[in-house]
Write a protein that holds these residues in place. Structure first.
Motif, PDB file in Angstrom:
ATOM      1  N   HIS A  18      -5.518   6.977  -3.943  1.00 33.00           N
ATOM      2  CA  HIS A  18      -4.521   7.502  -3.011  1.00 33.00           C
ATOM      3  C   HIS A  18      -5.172   7.845  -1.669  1.00 33.00           C
ATOM      4  O   HIS A  18      -4.630   7.507  -0.609  1.00 33.00           O
ATOM      5  N   HIS A  46       1.339   9.298  -6.210  1.00 33.45           N
ATOM      6  CA  HIS A  46       1.667  10.645  -5.728  1.00 33.45           C
ATOM      7  C   HIS A  46       1.417  11.725  -6.784  1.00 33.45           C
ATOM      8  O   HIS A  46       0.852  12.778  -6.483  1.00 33.45           O
ATOM      9  N   HIS A  52       2.891  16.825   5.078  1.00 32.10           N
ATOM     10  CA  HIS A  52       2.723  15.557   4.380  1.00 32.10           C
ATOM     11  C   HIS A  52       3.860  15.361   3.367  1.00 32.10           C
ATOM     12  O   HIS A  52       4.427  14.277   3.258  1.00 32.10           O
ATOM     13  N   ARG A  84       6.809  12.526   3.513  1.00 33.50           N
ATOM     14  CA  ARG A  84       6.957  11.603   2.383  1.00 33.50           C
ATOM     15  C   ARG A  84       8.437  11.255   2.172  1.00 33.50           C
ATOM     16  O   ARG A  84       8.792  10.099   1.941  1.00 33.50           O
ATOM     17  N   GLY A  98      -2.558  13.994   5.392  1.00 30.03           N
ATOM     18  CA  GLY A  98      -3.151  13.962   4.061  1.00 30.03           C
ATOM     19  C   GLY A  98      -4.638  14.268   4.097  1.00 30.03           C
ATOM     20  O   GLY A  98      -5.152  15.035   3.277  1.00 30.03           O
ATOM     21  N   PRO A 152      -1.311   9.664   6.879  1.00 33.92           N
ATOM     22  CA  PRO A 152      -2.735   9.680   6.508  1.00 33.92           C
ATOM     23  C   PRO A 152      -3.504  10.825   7.174  1.00 33.92           C
ATOM     24  O   PRO A 152      -4.366  11.449   6.539  1.00 33.92           O
ATOM     25  N   GLY A 202      -6.259   4.579  -0.068  1.00 37.56           N
ATOM     26  CA  GLY A 202      -5.046   3.836   0.290  1.00 37.56           C
ATOM     27  C   GLY A 202      -4.428   4.371   1.567  1.00 37.56           C
ATOM     28  O   GLY A 202      -3.990   3.608   2.432  1.00 37.56           O
ATOM     29  N   GLY A 203      -4.400   5.693   1.702  1.00 37.00           N
ATOM     30  CA  GLY A 203      -3.858   6.295   2.924  1.00 37.00           C
ATOM     31  C   GLY A 203      -4.690   5.942   4.138  1.00 37.00           C
ATOM     32  O   GLY A 203      -4.151   5.618   5.206  1.00 37.00           O
ATOM     33  N   GLN A 261       1.101   4.236  -2.716  1.00 39.71           N
ATOM     34  CA  GLN A 261       0.937   5.660  -2.388  1.00 39.71           C
ATOM     35  C   GLN A 261       1.982   6.495  -3.118  1.00 39.71           C
ATOM     36  O   GLN A 261       1.683   7.589  -3.597  1.00 39.71           O
ATOM     37  N   TYR A 262       3.193   5.978  -3.210  1.00 35.56           N
ATOM     38  CA  TYR A 262       4.237   6.703  -3.936  1.00 35.56           C
ATOM     39  C   TYR A 262       3.941   6.718  -5.434  1.00 35.56           C
ATOM     40  O   TYR A 262       4.146   7.729  -6.108  1.00 35.56           O
ATOM     41  N   LEU A 290       0.819  -1.210   0.000  1.00 38.16           N
ATOM     42  CA  LEU A 290       0.000   0.000   0.000  1.00 38.16           C
ATOM     43  C   LEU A 290       0.857   1.266   0.000  1.00 38.16           C
ATOM     44  O   LEU A 290       0.539   2.243  -0.692  1.00 38.16           O
ATOM     45  N   ILE A 291       1.935   1.240   0.763  1.00 35.89           N
ATOM     46  CA  ILE A 291       2.817   2.417   0.805  1.00 35.89           C
ATOM     47  C   ILE A 291       3.504   2.619  -0.548  1.00 35.89           C
ATOM     48  O   ILE A 291       3.610   3.743  -1.035  1.00 35.89           O
TER      49      ILE A 291
END
Length: 167
Positions: free
Chosen positions: A59, A34, A130, A134, A115, A112, A62-63, A30-31, A26-27
């Protein structure tokens, strides 16, 4: 009367291992997501109309999922525990591992939340935080991976295997 001490597990449970790898994926996503999120944020900040974008929604959700799974991971850890560091690991590495894990968990919560504050609350300071987090998260993930590889190939401990097979 003294409470009985909880036994220290030799390894992580299957649930802990699955959650670790699910959160990792998941992380990474997220990238990957982005750029669409950044484009949407900039458009909104300029006052432009913004149409629904499934990548942006992915996104956001997902967060939120990272946050929920991090809470679950900590609950499992509190209930079951975690295996101790290898006996022969130098004290400095034990402290570095503890600090890295603390930082990773903190960012799985703070990113999260920041965000959501930025996206739903339109808070520029949250967006800036945020963005900074990152970079810090990426550095901590790299340190975490480097530590696992160092254990596997230099110290020749079972640390890497503990996150592959339940114990």
């Amino acid at each position: 009367m003294q409470a009985a001490e909880k036994p220290v597990p030799a390894g992580f449970s299957a649930a802990q291992i699955r959650l670790h790898w699910i959160v990792f994926v998941l992380i990474v996503l997220q990238y990957v997501l982005h750029e669409p999120m950044s484009d949407a944020w900039r458009a909104i900040r300029r006052g432009e109309d913004f149409a629904f974008d499934p990548l942006v929604a992915a996104h956001v959700f997902g967060g939120l999922l990272v946050l929920l799974l991090a809470i679950w991971r900590l609950a499992l850890r509190a209930r079951r525990g975690a295996p101790p560091p290898p006996d022969r690991e130098p004290a400095i590495l034990k402290r570095a591992a503890a600090a890295t894990h603390f930082g990773l968990y903190a960012l799985m919560f703070l990113m999260p939340v920041s965000g959501m504050a930025a996206w739903f609350g339109h808070i520029d300071a949250a967006a800036a935080a945020h963005s900074i987090m990152r970079v810090i998260l990426l550095a901590l993930v790299a340190l975490h991976v480097a530590g696992a590889l160092y254990h596997q190939f230099v110290l020749k401990t079972d640390v890497l295997n503990r996150m592959r097979r339940p114990g």
